[in-house]
Write a protein that holds these residues in place. Structure first.
Motif, short mmCIF file in Angstrom:
data_model
loop_
_atom_site.label_atom_id
_atom_site.label_comp_id
_atom_site.label_asym_id
_atom_site.label_seq_id
_atom_site.Cartn_x
_atom_site.Cartn_y
_atom_site.Cartn_z
N ALA A 1 0.85 -1.19 0.00
CA ALA A 1 0.00 0.00 0.00
C ALA A 1 0.89 1.24 0.00
N GLU A 2 0.25 2.39 -0.05
CA GLU A 2 0.98 3.65 -0.13
C GLU A 2 1.95 3.82 1.03
N ASN A 3 1.56 3.31 2.20
CA ASN A 3 2.40 3.55 3.39
C ASN A 3 3.68 2.73 3.42
N ASN A 4 3.88 1.84 2.44
CA ASN A 4 5.20 1.18 2.35
C ASN A 4 5.73 1.20 0.92
N THR A 5 5.35 2.25 0.18
CA THR A 5 5.77 2.39 -1.22
C THR A 5 6.55 3.68 -1.45
N ILE A 6 7.70 3.55 -2.09
CA ILE A 6 8.44 4.70 -2.62
C ILE A 6 8.19 4.69 -4.12
N ALA A 7 7.46 5.67 -4.61
CA ALA A 7 7.08 5.72 -6.03
C ALA A 7 7.92 6.76 -6.75
N ILE A 8 8.57 6.33 -7.82
CA ILE A 8 9.42 7.21 -8.63
C ILE A 8 8.94 7.09 -10.07
N GLY B 1 6.34 12.46 -10.99
CA GLY B 1 6.74 12.88 -9.66
C GLY B 1 7.20 11.71 -8.82
N ALA B 2 7.57 12.00 -7.59
CA ALA B 2 8.02 10.95 -6.67
C ALA B 2 7.39 11.18 -5.31
N SER B 3 7.11 10.09 -4.63
CA SER B 3 6.55 10.18 -3.28
C SER B 3 7.15 9.09 -2.40
N ILE B 4 7.23 9.38 -1.15
CA ILE B 4 7.75 8.44 -0.17
C ILE B 4 6.66 8.18 0.85
N TYR B 5 6.13 7.00 0.84
CA TYR B 5 5.06 6.60 1.76
C TYR B 5 3.89 7.58 1.71
N GLY B 6 3.57 8.02 0.49
CA GLY B 6 2.42 8.88 0.28
C GLY B 6 2.70 10.35 0.30
N LYS B 7 3.91 10.78 0.67
CA LYS B 7 4.26 12.20 0.75
C LYS B 7 5.21 12.55 -0.38
N ALA B 8 4.87 13.60 -1.13
CA ALA B 8 5.70 14.03 -2.26
C ALA B 8 7.08 14.45 -1.78
N VAL B 9 8.10 14.15 -2.59
CA VAL B 9 9.47 14.54 -2.23
C VAL B 9 9.62 16.05 -2.36
N ASP B 10 10.56 16.60 -1.61
CA ASP B 10 10.83 18.04 -1.64
C ASP B 10 11.86 18.36 -2.73
N GLY B 11 11.94 19.63 -3.07
CA GLY B 11 12.97 20.10 -3.98
C GLY B 11 12.67 19.80 -5.44
#
Length: 553
Positions: free
Chosen positions: A300-307, A311-321
Protein backbone atom coordinates in the motif's frame (compact mmCIF):
# COMPACT_ATOMS: atom_id res chain seq x y z
CA UNK A 1 9.18 20.39 -56.40
CA UNK A 2 11.73 23.21 -56.15
CA UNK A 3 14.99 23.03 -54.21
CA UNK A 4 13.89 25.78 -51.83
CA UNK A 5 13.40 24.89 -48.17
CA UNK A 6 9.77 24.61 -47.09
CA UNK A 7 8.04 24.30 -43.74
CA UNK A 8 7.20 20.69 -44.65
CA UNK A 9 10.90 19.98 -45.18
CA UNK A 10 11.73 21.42 -41.78
CA UNK A 11 9.00 19.39 -40.07
CA UNK A 12 10.24 16.20 -41.73
CA UNK A 13 13.86 16.99 -40.83
CA UNK A 14 12.76 17.24 -37.18
CA UNK A 15 10.85 13.96 -37.46
CA UNK A 16 13.89 12.28 -39.02
CA UNK A 17 16.20 13.62 -36.31
CA UNK A 18 13.88 12.25 -33.63
CA UNK A 19 14.31 8.75 -35.01
CA UNK A 20 11.43 8.00 -37.39
CA UNK A 21 12.69 6.62 -40.69
CA UNK A 22 9.26 5.37 -41.72
CA UNK A 23 6.02 7.35 -41.71
CA UNK A 24 2.64 5.63 -41.57
CA UNK A 25 -0.82 6.86 -42.51
CA UNK A 26 -3.51 7.20 -45.14
CA UNK A 27 -3.62 9.79 -47.96
CA UNK A 28 -6.44 12.32 -48.15
CA UNK A 29 -6.89 15.48 -50.15
CA UNK A 30 -5.83 17.71 -47.25
CA UNK A 31 -2.45 15.95 -46.82
CA UNK A 32 -1.45 15.00 -50.39
CA UNK A 33 0.92 17.93 -50.95
CA UNK A 34 2.66 17.15 -47.67
CA UNK A 35 3.00 13.48 -48.64
CA UNK A 36 4.93 14.61 -51.73
CA UNK A 37 7.61 15.93 -49.40
CA UNK A 38 7.90 12.49 -47.79
CA UNK A 39 7.95 10.40 -50.96
CA UNK A 40 10.46 12.67 -52.70
CA UNK A 41 13.04 12.18 -49.94
CA UNK A 42 15.66 9.44 -49.90
CA UNK A 43 15.95 9.25 -46.10
CA UNK A 44 12.27 8.69 -45.24
CA UNK A 45 9.84 6.01 -46.34
CA UNK A 46 6.08 6.43 -46.69
CA UNK A 47 4.29 3.26 -45.55
CA UNK A 48 0.61 3.61 -46.32
CA UNK A 49 -1.97 1.76 -44.23
CA UNK A 50 -5.35 0.21 -44.92
CA UNK A 51 -6.99 2.67 -42.51
CA UNK A 52 -6.05 5.37 -40.03
CA UNK A 53 -6.73 3.31 -36.92
CA UNK A 54 -4.24 0.70 -38.09
CA UNK A 55 -1.75 3.49 -38.83
CA UNK A 56 -1.99 4.72 -35.24
CA UNK A 57 -1.52 1.19 -33.88
CA UNK A 58 1.42 0.59 -36.22
CA UNK A 59 3.08 3.84 -35.16
CA UNK A 60 2.65 2.84 -31.51
CA UNK A 61 4.40 -0.49 -32.12
CA UNK A 62 7.15 1.25 -34.11
CA UNK A 63 7.75 3.80 -31.34
CA UNK A 64 8.14 1.07 -28.73
CA UNK A 65 11.23 -0.10 -30.62
CA UNK A 66 12.61 3.14 -32.06
CA UNK A 67 11.61 5.56 -29.31
CA UNK A 68 9.49 7.72 -31.63
CA UNK A 69 7.05 7.36 -34.53
CA UNK A 70 4.98 9.55 -36.84
CA UNK A 71 1.80 8.98 -38.82
CA UNK A 72 -0.23 11.23 -41.12
CA UNK A 73 -3.99 11.48 -41.54
CA UNK A 74 -6.42 13.83 -43.16
CA UNK A 75 -8.68 16.25 -41.30
CA UNK A 76 -11.86 15.10 -39.58
CA UNK A 77 -12.64 11.63 -40.88
CA UNK A 78 -9.01 10.50 -40.81
CA UNK A 79 -8.01 11.83 -37.43
CA UNK A 80 -11.19 10.58 -35.77
CA UNK A 81 -10.55 7.12 -37.19
CA UNK A 82 -7.07 7.24 -35.60
CA UNK A 83 -7.99 8.81 -32.28
CA UNK A 84 -8.50 5.47 -30.52
CA UNK A 85 -4.95 4.39 -31.33
CA UNK A 86 -3.49 7.74 -30.28
CA UNK A 87 -5.48 7.50 -27.04
CA UNK A 88 -3.78 4.17 -26.42
CA UNK A 89 -0.42 5.85 -26.90
CA UNK A 90 -1.21 8.43 -24.24
CA UNK A 91 -2.60 5.81 -21.86
CA UNK A 92 0.55 3.71 -22.17
CA UNK A 93 3.01 6.63 -22.50
CA UNK A 94 4.25 6.02 -26.06
CA UNK A 95 5.91 8.90 -28.02
CA UNK A 96 3.93 9.19 -31.26
CA UNK A 97 3.31 12.30 -33.40
CA UNK A 98 0.18 12.54 -35.53
CA UNK A 99 0.34 15.08 -38.36
CA UNK A 100 -3.09 16.07 -39.68
CA UNK A 101 -3.45 17.67 -43.09
CA UNK A 102 -6.17 20.30 -42.79
CA UNK A 103 -7.99 22.97 -44.81
CA UNK A 104 -6.24 26.32 -45.17
CA UNK A 105 -6.26 28.67 -42.20
CA UNK A 106 -8.45 31.05 -44.24
CA UNK A 107 -11.07 28.34 -44.83
CA UNK A 108 -10.99 27.43 -41.15
CA UNK A 109 -11.18 31.01 -39.92
CA UNK A 110 -14.10 31.73 -42.26
CA UNK A 111 -15.93 28.59 -41.14
CA UNK A 112 -16.57 27.46 -44.71
CA UNK A 113 -18.85 24.45 -45.19
CA UNK A 114 -16.18 22.16 -46.64
CA UNK A 115 -16.15 18.36 -46.66
CA UNK A 116 -14.95 16.34 -43.65
CA UNK A 117 -16.66 18.80 -41.29
CA UNK A 118 -20.04 18.78 -39.53
CA UNK A 119 -21.19 21.59 -41.78
CA UNK A 120 -21.59 23.88 -38.77
CA UNK A 121 -18.69 26.33 -39.36
CA UNK A 122 -16.80 24.96 -36.30
CA UNK A 123 -13.24 23.87 -37.10
CA UNK A 124 -12.14 23.48 -33.50
CA UNK A 125 -14.11 20.36 -32.63
CA UNK A 126 -11.51 17.76 -33.52
CA UNK A 127 -8.58 19.60 -31.96
CA UNK A 128 -10.67 20.09 -28.82
CA UNK A 129 -11.39 16.36 -28.75
CA UNK A 130 -7.66 15.63 -28.71
CA UNK A 131 -7.02 18.28 -26.06
CA UNK A 132 -9.78 16.75 -23.95
CA UNK A 133 -7.85 13.47 -24.03
CA UNK A 134 -4.74 15.21 -22.70
CA UNK A 135 -2.88 15.09 -26.01
CA UNK A 136 -0.69 18.12 -26.60
CA UNK A 137 -1.74 19.80 -29.83
CA UNK A 138 -0.89 22.68 -32.11
CA UNK A 139 -2.54 24.16 -35.20
CA UNK A 140 0.29 25.70 -37.21
CA UNK A 141 0.00 29.34 -38.27
CA UNK A 142 2.28 31.19 -40.67
CA UNK A 143 3.67 33.60 -38.08
CA UNK A 144 4.81 31.04 -35.54
CA UNK A 145 4.87 27.65 -37.28
CA UNK A 146 8.55 26.87 -36.70
CA UNK A 147 8.31 27.65 -32.98
CA UNK A 148 5.15 25.54 -32.75
CA UNK A 149 6.91 22.56 -34.36
CA UNK A 150 9.88 23.02 -32.03
CA UNK A 151 7.60 23.16 -29.00
CA UNK A 152 5.85 19.93 -29.99
CA UNK A 153 9.16 18.18 -30.69
CA UNK A 154 10.69 19.18 -27.35
CA UNK A 155 7.54 18.09 -25.53
CA UNK A 156 7.66 14.61 -27.08
CA UNK A 157 11.41 14.32 -26.42
CA UNK A 158 11.14 15.30 -22.79
CA UNK A 159 7.85 13.65 -21.85
CA UNK A 160 7.88 10.59 -24.16
CA UNK A 161 4.17 11.21 -24.68
CA UNK A 162 2.21 11.58 -27.94
CA UNK A 163 1.28 14.85 -29.62
CA UNK A 164 -0.96 16.09 -32.42
CA UNK A 165 -0.07 18.69 -35.03
CA UNK A 166 -2.45 20.27 -37.56
CA UNK A 167 -0.79 21.32 -40.84
CA UNK A 168 -3.08 23.55 -42.94
CA UNK A 169 -2.54 23.11 -46.67
CA UNK A 170 -1.57 26.77 -47.17
CA UNK A 171 1.56 26.23 -45.01
CA UNK A 172 2.84 23.07 -46.71
CA UNK A 173 4.90 25.02 -49.25
CA UNK A 174 5.71 28.01 -47.03
CA UNK A 175 9.34 29.07 -47.42
CA UNK A 176 11.48 28.98 -44.28
CA UNK A 177 15.14 29.71 -43.63
CA UNK A 178 17.32 26.70 -44.64
CA UNK A 179 19.68 27.45 -41.74
CA UNK A 180 16.95 26.20 -39.37
CA UNK A 181 17.99 22.65 -40.23
CA UNK A 182 21.38 23.20 -38.61
CA UNK A 183 19.74 24.13 -35.31
CA UNK A 184 17.52 21.07 -34.91
CA UNK A 185 20.00 19.27 -32.67
CA UNK A 186 19.84 22.19 -30.22
CA UNK A 187 16.20 21.33 -29.51
CA UNK A 188 17.21 18.07 -27.90
CA UNK A 189 20.06 19.07 -25.61
CA UNK A 190 19.08 17.65 -22.22
CA UNK A 191 18.50 20.24 -19.56
CA UNK A 192 20.51 19.93 -16.36
CA UNK A 193 18.56 19.24 -13.18
CA UNK A 194 19.62 19.71 -9.58
CA UNK A 195 17.91 16.77 -7.93
CA UNK A 196 20.22 16.40 -4.93
CA UNK A 197 17.56 17.14 -2.33
CA UNK A 198 14.96 14.82 -3.88
CA UNK A 199 17.55 12.11 -4.46
CA UNK A 200 18.86 12.15 -0.88
CA UNK A 201 15.34 12.03 0.49
CA UNK A 202 14.64 8.91 -1.59
CA UNK A 203 18.02 7.36 -0.77
CA UNK A 204 17.56 7.95 2.97
CA UNK A 205 14.13 6.35 2.90
CA UNK A 206 15.50 3.24 1.18
CA UNK A 207 18.40 3.15 3.64
CA UNK A 208 15.89 3.08 6.49
CA UNK A 209 14.16 0.02 5.06
CA UNK A 210 15.17 -3.53 5.85
CA UNK A 211 13.94 -5.64 2.97
CA UNK A 212 13.22 -3.57 -0.17
CA UNK A 213 12.14 -4.81 -3.61
CA UNK A 214 11.96 -2.96 -6.92
CA UNK A 215 8.87 -3.26 -9.16
CA UNK A 216 9.26 -1.78 -12.64
CA UNK A 217 6.66 -0.37 -14.99
CA UNK A 218 6.42 0.85 -18.57
CA UNK A 219 8.16 4.20 -18.06
CA UNK A 220 11.44 2.36 -17.50
CA UNK A 221 11.37 1.50 -21.19
CA UNK A 222 10.21 4.91 -22.41
CA UNK A 223 13.07 6.71 -20.65
CA UNK A 224 15.71 3.99 -21.21
CA UNK A 225 16.35 3.40 -17.53
CA UNK A 226 17.17 -0.33 -17.76
CA UNK A 227 20.86 0.04 -16.91
CA UNK A 228 20.20 2.39 -13.99
CA UNK A 229 17.94 -0.17 -12.33
CA UNK A 230 20.32 -3.03 -13.07
CA UNK A 231 23.24 -1.17 -11.53
CA UNK A 232 21.31 -0.06 -8.45
CA UNK A 233 19.95 -3.55 -7.89
CA UNK A 234 23.29 -5.30 -8.47
CA UNK A 235 25.22 -3.01 -6.13
CA UNK A 236 22.71 -3.46 -3.33
CA UNK A 237 21.28 -6.99 -3.79
CA UNK A 238 17.71 -5.74 -4.26
CA UNK A 239 15.28 -8.14 -5.98
CA UNK A 240 13.69 -6.78 -9.17
CA UNK A 241 10.23 -7.61 -10.53
CA UNK A 242 8.32 -6.17 -13.45
CA UNK A 243 4.64 -5.68 -14.20
CA UNK A 244 2.87 -6.87 -17.32
CA UNK A 245 2.60 -3.17 -18.24
CA UNK A 246 6.32 -2.76 -18.67
CA UNK A 247 7.41 -6.37 -19.12
CA UNK A 248 10.49 -6.72 -21.26
CA UNK A 249 11.98 -3.50 -19.85
CA UNK A 250 14.94 -5.36 -18.47
CA UNK A 251 16.93 -8.41 -19.46
CA UNK A 252 14.99 -11.04 -17.53
CA UNK A 253 18.09 -13.22 -17.35
CA UNK A 254 19.54 -10.57 -15.00
CA UNK A 255 20.57 -12.36 -11.81
CA UNK A 256 18.41 -10.20 -9.52
CA UNK A 257 15.27 -10.45 -11.66
CA UNK A 258 12.79 -12.71 -9.86
CA UNK A 259 9.64 -12.60 -11.98
CA UNK A 260 6.63 -10.74 -13.36
CA UNK A 261 4.29 -9.61 -10.62
CA UNK A 262 0.50 -9.66 -10.99
CA UNK A 263 -0.89 -9.17 -7.49
CA UNK A 264 -2.11 -12.16 -5.54
CA UNK A 265 -2.56 -14.26 -8.68
CA UNK A 266 1.20 -14.41 -9.27
CA UNK A 267 3.06 -17.60 -8.42
CA UNK A 268 3.66 -17.98 -4.69
CA UNK A 269 7.43 -17.76 -5.11
CA UNK A 270 7.03 -14.36 -6.78
CA UNK A 271 4.46 -13.14 -4.27
CA UNK A 272 6.82 -13.98 -1.44
CA UNK A 273 9.28 -11.26 -2.50
CA UNK A 274 6.54 -8.63 -2.29
CA UNK A 275 4.83 -9.99 0.82
CA UNK A 276 8.13 -10.07 2.73
CA UNK A 277 9.22 -6.61 1.63
CA UNK A 278 8.87 -3.71 4.05
CA UNK A 279 9.42 -1.21 1.20
CA UNK A 280 8.37 -1.47 -2.43
CA UNK A 281 10.31 0.81 -4.77
CA UNK A 282 7.89 1.39 -7.63
CA UNK A 283 9.70 2.73 -10.70
CA UNK A 284 7.77 4.20 -13.65
CA UNK A 285 4.68 2.11 -12.98
CA UNK A 286 0.90 2.36 -12.99
CA UNK A 287 -0.93 -0.11 -10.79
CA UNK A 288 -3.77 -0.98 -13.17
CA UNK A 289 -6.27 -3.79 -12.69
CA UNK A 290 -4.90 -5.92 -15.55
CA UNK A 291 -1.41 -6.15 -14.06
CA UNK A 292 -2.17 -6.30 -10.33
CA UNK A 293 -4.54 -9.25 -10.32
CA UNK A 294 -7.52 -6.90 -10.13
CA UNK A 295 -5.93 -4.57 -7.51
CA UNK A 296 -4.76 -7.38 -5.23
CA UNK A 297 -1.19 -6.10 -4.85
CA UNK A 298 0.26 -6.88 -1.42
CA UNK A 299 1.51 -3.40 -0.64
CA UNK A 300 0.00 0.00 0.00
CA UNK A 301 0.98 3.65 -0.13
CA UNK A 302 2.40 3.55 3.39
CA UNK A 303 5.20 1.18 2.35
CA UNK A 304 5.77 2.39 -1.22
CA UNK A 305 8.44 4.70 -2.62
CA UNK A 306 7.08 5.72 -6.03
CA UNK A 307 9.42 7.21 -8.63
CA UNK A 308 7.93 8.13 -12.01
CA UNK A 309 7.82 10.75 -14.74
CA UNK A 310 5.01 12.67 -13.03
CA UNK A 311 6.74 12.88 -9.66
CA UNK A 312 8.02 10.95 -6.67
CA UNK A 313 6.55 10.18 -3.28
CA UNK A 314 7.75 8.44 -0.17
CA UNK A 315 5.06 6.60 1.76
CA UNK A 316 2.42 8.88 0.28
CA UNK A 317 4.26 12.20 0.75
CA UNK A 318 5.70 14.03 -2.26
CA UNK A 319 9.47 14.54 -2.23
CA UNK A 320 10.83 18.04 -1.64
CA UNK A 321 12.97 20.10 -3.98
CA UNK A 322 13.47 19.93 -7.73
CA UNK A 323 12.65 16.58 -9.25
CA UNK A 324 13.44 14.93 -12.57
CA UNK A 325 12.73 11.26 -13.17
CA UNK A 326 15.72 10.24 -15.28
CA UNK A 327 18.15 12.34 -13.22
CA UNK A 328 17.07 10.73 -9.94
CA UNK A 329 17.40 7.25 -11.48
CA UNK A 330 20.88 8.13 -12.75
CA UNK A 331 21.87 9.11 -9.20
CA UNK A 332 20.47 5.87 -7.81
CA UNK A 333 22.39 3.93 -10.45
CA UNK A 334 25.64 4.98 -8.79
CA UNK A 335 24.43 4.51 -5.22
CA UNK A 336 25.66 2.01 -2.69
CA UNK A 337 23.29 1.88 0.26
CA UNK A 338 24.17 1.34 3.90
CA UNK A 339 22.04 -1.80 3.84
CA UNK A 340 23.70 -5.18 3.89
CA UNK A 341 21.34 -7.44 2.00
CA UNK A 342 21.95 -11.09 1.10
CA UNK A 343 22.47 -12.08 -2.52
CA UNK A 344 19.21 -12.52 -4.41
CA UNK A 345 18.24 -16.13 -5.02
CA UNK A 346 16.24 -16.06 -8.23
CA UNK A 347 13.77 -18.79 -9.01
CA UNK A 348 15.20 -21.39 -11.38
CA UNK A 349 12.23 -22.54 -13.38
CA UNK A 350 12.41 -25.64 -15.53
CA UNK A 351 10.58 -24.99 -18.79
CA UNK A 352 11.50 -28.19 -20.58
CA UNK A 353 8.62 -29.65 -22.55
CA UNK A 354 7.92 -33.19 -23.67
CA UNK A 355 5.41 -32.84 -26.51
CA UNK A 356 2.92 -35.62 -27.13
CA UNK A 357 0.03 -36.22 -29.49
CA UNK A 358 -2.29 -34.75 -26.86
CA UNK A 359 -4.63 -31.95 -27.88
CA UNK A 360 -2.97 -28.57 -27.57
CA UNK A 361 -3.69 -26.62 -24.38
CA UNK A 362 -3.13 -22.99 -23.49
CA UNK A 363 -0.64 -23.96 -20.78
CA UNK A 364 1.54 -25.95 -23.17
CA UNK A 365 1.26 -23.24 -25.82
CA UNK A 366 2.45 -20.48 -23.47
CA UNK A 367 5.50 -22.46 -22.37
CA UNK A 368 6.32 -23.45 -25.94
CA UNK A 369 6.26 -19.84 -27.14
CA UNK A 370 8.47 -18.75 -24.24
CA UNK A 371 10.95 -21.55 -25.02
CA UNK A 372 11.00 -20.59 -28.70
CA UNK A 373 12.19 -17.02 -28.13
CA UNK A 374 15.81 -15.97 -28.54
CA UNK A 375 17.73 -12.74 -28.04
CA UNK A 376 16.64 -11.45 -31.46
CA UNK A 377 12.90 -11.83 -30.88
CA UNK A 378 10.28 -9.35 -29.73
CA UNK A 379 7.11 -11.06 -28.50
CA UNK A 380 3.90 -9.09 -29.04
CA UNK A 381 0.79 -10.37 -27.25
CA UNK A 382 -2.76 -9.28 -27.95
CA UNK A 383 -4.81 -8.49 -24.86
CA UNK A 384 -6.75 -11.59 -23.80
CA UNK A 385 -5.57 -15.19 -23.68
CA UNK A 386 -2.29 -14.30 -25.39
CA UNK A 387 -1.27 -11.53 -23.00
CA UNK A 388 -2.36 -13.17 -19.77
CA UNK A 389 -0.78 -16.48 -20.67
CA UNK A 390 2.51 -15.08 -21.95
CA UNK A 391 3.15 -12.15 -19.60
CA UNK A 392 3.89 -14.54 -16.74
CA UNK A 393 6.51 -16.45 -18.74
CA UNK A 394 10.16 -15.58 -18.09
CA UNK A 395 11.93 -14.17 -21.14
CA UNK A 396 15.23 -15.49 -22.38
CA UNK A 397 18.25 -13.21 -22.45
CA UNK A 398 17.80 -10.31 -24.86
CA UNK A 399 14.18 -11.08 -25.77
CA UNK A 400 11.65 -8.24 -25.64
CA UNK A 401 7.92 -8.21 -24.96
CA UNK A 402 4.97 -5.86 -25.15
CA UNK A 403 1.21 -5.82 -25.20
CA UNK A 404 -1.40 -3.20 -24.36
CA UNK A 405 -2.82 -4.23 -20.96
CA UNK A 406 -3.98 -0.77 -19.87
CA UNK A 407 -5.72 0.55 -22.99
CA UNK A 408 -6.52 -2.98 -24.15
CA UNK A 409 -7.88 -2.08 -27.58
CA UNK A 410 -8.95 -5.21 -29.42
CA UNK A 411 -7.06 -5.69 -32.68
CA UNK A 412 -4.09 -3.57 -31.58
CA UNK A 413 -1.43 -6.27 -31.60
CA UNK A 414 -1.33 -7.19 -35.31
CA UNK A 415 -0.56 -3.72 -36.73
CA UNK A 416 1.58 -2.88 -33.68
CA UNK A 417 3.65 -6.00 -34.30
CA UNK A 418 4.12 -5.06 -37.97
CA UNK A 419 5.14 -1.54 -36.98
CA UNK A 420 7.63 -2.99 -34.52
CA UNK A 421 9.01 -5.29 -37.23
CA UNK A 422 9.46 -2.34 -39.61
CA UNK A 423 11.29 -0.42 -36.88
CA UNK A 424 14.02 -3.07 -36.68
CA UNK A 425 14.12 -5.68 -39.42
CA UNK A 426 17.13 -7.34 -37.78
CA UNK A 427 14.92 -8.50 -34.93
CA UNK A 428 12.16 -10.99 -35.67
CA UNK A 429 8.77 -10.22 -34.20
CA UNK A 430 6.71 -13.09 -32.82
CA UNK A 431 3.01 -12.24 -32.56
CA UNK A 432 0.39 -14.11 -30.56
CA UNK A 433 -3.18 -13.03 -31.20
CA UNK A 434 -6.68 -14.43 -31.11
CA UNK A 435 -8.85 -14.91 -34.17
CA UNK A 436 -11.45 -12.52 -32.75
CA UNK A 437 -8.93 -9.71 -32.29
CA UNK A 438 -7.34 -10.29 -35.68
CA UNK A 439 -10.58 -9.70 -37.55
CA UNK A 440 -10.59 -6.03 -36.52
CA UNK A 441 -7.30 -5.17 -38.20
CA UNK A 442 -6.80 -8.05 -40.64
CA UNK A 443 -6.46 -5.64 -43.58
CA UNK A 444 -2.78 -5.09 -42.76
CA UNK A 445 -1.86 -8.50 -44.16
CA UNK A 446 -1.66 -6.55 -47.40
CA UNK A 447 0.97 -4.20 -45.98
CA UNK A 448 2.94 -7.09 -44.47
CA UNK A 449 3.35 -8.80 -47.83
CA UNK A 450 3.85 -5.57 -49.77
CA UNK A 451 6.69 -4.60 -47.40
CA UNK A 452 8.08 -8.17 -47.45
CA UNK A 453 8.01 -8.57 -43.67
CA UNK A 454 8.93 -11.90 -42.09
CA UNK A 455 7.40 -12.14 -38.61
CA UNK A 456 6.06 -15.31 -37.03
CA UNK A 457 2.35 -15.00 -36.33
CA UNK A 458 0.39 -17.36 -34.10
CA UNK A 459 -3.40 -17.08 -34.43
CA UNK A 460 -5.26 -18.80 -31.61
CA UNK A 461 -8.52 -20.16 -32.98
CA UNK A 462 -10.81 -21.01 -30.06
CA UNK A 463 -14.12 -20.03 -31.68
CA UNK A 464 -14.53 -16.51 -30.39
CA UNK A 465 -13.81 -13.90 -27.75
CA UNK A 466 -12.49 -16.19 -25.03
CA UNK A 467 -11.40 -13.36 -22.73
CA UNK A 468 -14.97 -12.04 -22.80
CA UNK A 469 -16.45 -15.51 -22.36
CA UNK A 470 -14.67 -16.02 -19.05
CA UNK A 471 -15.79 -12.60 -17.82
CA UNK A 472 -19.43 -13.08 -18.86
CA UNK A 473 -21.45 -15.02 -21.42
CA UNK A 474 -19.52 -18.25 -21.93
CA UNK A 475 -22.04 -19.59 -24.44
CA UNK A 476 -23.66 -16.33 -25.61
CA UNK A 477 -23.70 -15.65 -29.34
CA UNK A 478 -22.20 -12.17 -28.94
CA UNK A 479 -18.89 -13.85 -28.04
CA UNK A 480 -18.85 -15.91 -31.24
CA UNK A 481 -16.92 -14.81 -34.33
CA UNK A 482 -17.05 -16.01 -37.94
CA UNK A 483 -14.69 -18.86 -38.76
CA UNK A 484 -12.16 -17.73 -41.37
CA UNK A 485 -9.86 -19.67 -43.67
CA UNK A 486 -6.50 -18.39 -42.46
CA UNK A 487 -4.60 -20.49 -44.95
CA UNK A 488 -6.25 -18.51 -47.74
CA UNK A 489 -5.39 -15.13 -46.22
CA UNK A 490 -1.86 -14.63 -47.58
CA UNK A 491 -2.85 -15.15 -51.23
CA UNK A 492 -6.02 -13.11 -50.76
CA UNK A 493 -3.92 -10.21 -49.50
CA UNK A 494 -1.41 -10.33 -52.34
CA UNK A 495 1.29 -12.76 -51.17
CA UNK A 496 3.14 -14.90 -53.66
CA UNK A 497 3.56 -18.55 -52.69
CA UNK A 498 7.24 -18.11 -51.83
CA UNK A 499 6.53 -15.23 -49.44
CA UNK A 500 4.82 -17.21 -46.69
CA UNK A 501 4.23 -20.52 -45.02
CA UNK A 502 0.92 -21.49 -43.44
CA UNK A 503 0.91 -24.20 -40.76
CA UNK A 504 -1.97 -25.53 -38.67
CA UNK A 505 -1.34 -27.02 -35.22
CA UNK A 506 -3.87 -28.85 -33.05
CA UNK A 507 -1.59 -31.07 -30.93
CA UNK A 508 1.51 -30.49 -28.83
CA UNK A 509 3.79 -32.17 -31.36
CA UNK A 510 2.29 -30.22 -34.25
CA UNK A 511 2.97 -26.94 -32.44
CA UNK A 512 6.59 -27.83 -31.72
CA UNK A 513 7.07 -28.95 -35.33
CA UNK A 514 5.58 -25.64 -36.52
CA UNK A 515 7.90 -23.68 -34.23
CA UNK A 516 10.94 -25.58 -35.45
CA UNK A 517 9.95 -24.88 -39.04
CA UNK A 518 9.44 -21.18 -38.28
CA UNK A 519 12.97 -20.98 -36.85
CA UNK A 520 14.38 -22.13 -40.18
CA UNK A 521 12.10 -20.10 -42.47
CA UNK A 522 13.54 -16.71 -41.59
CA UNK A 523 12.91 -15.37 -45.09
CA UNK A 524 9.13 -15.90 -44.95
CA UNK A 525 6.05 -14.64 -43.15
CA UNK A 526 5.14 -17.71 -41.09
CA UNK A 527 1.45 -17.90 -40.20
CA UNK A 528 0.54 -20.60 -37.67
CA UNK A 529 -3.08 -21.35 -36.83
CA UNK A 530 -3.28 -22.79 -33.32
CA UNK A 531 -6.50 -24.65 -32.51
CA UNK A 532 -7.61 -24.80 -28.88
CA UNK A 533 -10.79 -25.48 -26.94
CA UNK A 534 -13.24 -22.65 -26.38
CA UNK A 535 -13.06 -22.83 -22.60
CA UNK A 536 -9.29 -23.35 -22.32
CA UNK A 537 -7.86 -20.20 -20.73
CA UNK A 538 -4.58 -19.31 -18.99
CA UNK A 539 -4.77 -19.63 -15.22
CA UNK A 540 -3.97 -15.95 -14.66
CA UNK A 541 -6.71 -14.90 -17.07
CA UNK A 542 -9.25 -17.08 -15.29
CA UNK A 543 -8.37 -15.44 -11.98
CA UNK A 544 -8.28 -11.93 -13.45
CA UNK A 545 -11.64 -12.44 -15.16
CA UNK A 546 -13.24 -12.98 -11.78
CA UNK A 547 -11.83 -9.65 -10.61
CA UNK A 548 -13.02 -7.92 -13.81
CA UNK A 549 -16.49 -9.41 -13.41
CA UNK A 550 -16.65 -8.20 -9.82
CA UNK A 551 -15.64 -4.68 -10.90
CA UNK A 552 -18.60 -4.61 -13.31
CA UNK A 553 -21.21 -5.56 -10.74
Amino acid sequence: MSNSYKLSDYLLDVVKYMGANDIFGVPGDYNLQFLDHITHRQDLKWTGNANELNASYMADGYAREKGFATFVTTFGVGELSAINGLAGSIAEHVPVLEIVGAPTNEVQNNGALVHHTFGDHDFNRFENAHRQLGIKSARLNKDDAVNQINDIAKYIYESKKPAYLILPTNLVEMEVNPSLKDKIADLFIPASHNVEKAFHEIKDAINNSHNPVIIMGHEVDRFNLFEDIKNFSAQNNIPVLDLGLGKGNIDESFANFVGTYNGEISDETINAYVENADTVILVGAKLTDSVTGGFTQQFAENNTIAISYDGASIYGKAVDGDYHFASVMEELSNTTLDLSLPAVKANDSNNSLNPSDAKLTQSFYDQAIANYLNENNTLVAEQGTSFFGLASQKLTKGAKFFGQPLWGSIGYAFPAALGNQIADKNRRVVLSTGEGSLQLTIQEFGLAFREQLHPVMFVIDNTGYTVERVIHGMHESYNDVPGLNYGAMPNAFGASDDQYDFIEASTEKELIDAIEKAKVETDKFVLIQVNMDMQDVPEQLAKTAIAFANQNK
